[in-house]
Design an enzyme around this catalytic site. Structure first.
Site, PDB file in Angstrom:
ATOM      1  N   TYR A  33       0.847  -1.187   0.000  1.00  0.00           N
ATOM      2  CA  TYR A  33       0.000   0.000   0.000  1.00  0.00           C
ATOM      3  C   TYR A  33       0.891   1.248   0.000  1.00  0.00           C
ATOM      4  O   TYR A  33       1.616   1.509   0.942  1.00  0.00           O
ATOM      5  CB  TYR A  33      -0.923   0.030   1.210  1.00  0.00           C
ATOM      6  CG  TYR A  33      -1.955  -1.079   1.230  1.00  0.00           C
ATOM      7  CD1 TYR A  33      -2.205  -1.859   0.102  1.00  0.00           C
ATOM      8  CD2 TYR A  33      -2.702  -1.344   2.369  1.00  0.00           C
ATOM      9  CE1 TYR A  33      -3.151  -2.868   0.117  1.00  0.00           C
ATOM     10  CE2 TYR A  33      -3.658  -2.343   2.395  1.00  0.00           C
ATOM     11  CZ  TYR A  33      -3.875  -3.113   1.272  1.00  0.00           C
ATOM     12  OH  TYR A  33      -4.809  -4.114   1.295  1.00  0.00           O
ATOM     13  N   SER A 187     -12.972  -4.747  -0.669  1.00  0.00           N
ATOM     14  CA  SER A 187     -13.826  -4.088  -1.666  1.00  0.00           C
ATOM     15  C   SER A 187     -15.296  -4.429  -1.451  1.00  0.00           C
ATOM     16  O   SER A 187     -15.993  -4.870  -2.376  1.00  0.00           O
ATOM     17  CB  SER A 187     -13.380  -4.466  -3.082  1.00  0.00           C
ATOM     18  OG  SER A 187     -13.831  -3.519  -4.024  1.00  0.00           O
TER      19      SER A 187
END
Length: 276
Positions: A33, A187
């Site tokens: 990330y 998600s």
């Protein structure tokens, strides 16, 4: 914490504290990330580490999860040497001496599961990680890794939402329930497709979520999270918002209650066909 970014430590700390205020205790990050936010590899971990340096007590209040095994340009590396170095690098960036849940981010097809297991268990016995999980692994890949570990694999992290339902059918949820594994659903809003439907399928699902949301005075996102949480595998939606006001509304996900008929209506709208 995929979008956890920037250099403002006070603002980053405010987001962490907003999550605690909302009753959230699981913080899921990864060494990869950063590049997706036009930042360096490890940037999200490093920012969280700066928050810990400023407020060390926050580390002890959370279940800290991170992931490794993606190497820029490779793309996947779960060799023992790389995993050992990745875990050490994550701990350095996070400025702590232990990660509560360490997950293999994506399966390395060139790594024998026995090698991966050895690297993970070495880190566990050294006290660097506490529990082991997998992300984006099939049930078969997970079972193969589990064969060589002396401790259980405690979690799966698949993509799962009202628009991405494969874990319901590919055996992943069944394996998780059989083995008592947690599900961390990434998600959960379908990569934004539920917030802004662009096709008939997403629109049909969003309309059903809106109907349920209206019944309990919540927004579509809360209804989408509650649909995920209704499954008996008890999936945990990994919510990615970086807005403190939106974080405060996350507990609304507990308000909607789905009947079987309503839940299956959403699934069938997502499938675009009736179940037999």
């Amino acid at each position: 914490m995929w979008r956890f970014r920037g250099t403002d430590v006070a603002a980053a700390r405010a987001l962490v504290e907003a999550a605690f205020d909302a009753g959230i205790t699981l913080f899921d990050t990864a060494d990869i990330y950063g590049p997706d936010n036009n930042e360096d590899f490890g940037a999200a971990e490093a920012l969280l580490g700066r928050v810990f340096a400023e407020a060390p007590a926050l580390r002890d209040k959370m279940v800290l999860a991170s992931k490794g095994g993606i190497s820029m340009g490779v793309p996947y590396d779960s060799s023992p040497a790389y995993l050992a170095s990745a875990i050490d690098a994550s701990l350095t960036r996070l400025r702590c001496d232990n990660i509560d849940l360490y997950q293999i981010h994506r399966p390395d097809l060139l790594a024998h599961p026995q090698e991966v297991a050895r690297a993970l268990d070495d880190a566990r016995t050294a006290g660097k990680i506490t529990a082991i999980g997998v992300s984006n692994h099939t049930p078969q890949q997970t079972a193969a890794l589990a064969e060589f570990l002396p401790v259980p694999i405690v979690s799966h992290q698949p993509e799962f939402s009202a628009l991405t339902t494969a874990p319901l059918f590919d055996g992943l949820f069944d394996q998780a329930m059989a083995r008592g594994m947690a599900i961390l659903a990434w998600s959960p809003l379908g990569g934004g497709r539920l917030a802004n439907p662009q096709d008939a399928r997403a629109t049909a699902v969003a309309e059903l979520l809106d109907k349920k949301a209206a019944e309990t005075g919540v927004d579509r996102a809360a209804a989408a999270y509650s649909w995920i949480m209704a499954h008996p595998a008890r999936p945990i939606p990994i919510v990615g918002t970086q807005n403190a006001a939106r974080i405060a509304t996350i507990p609304d996900a507990y308000k909607p209650q789905w009947t079987r008929a309503e839940w299956y209506d959403v699934l069938q709208a997502s499938m675009g066909e009736k179940l037999p």
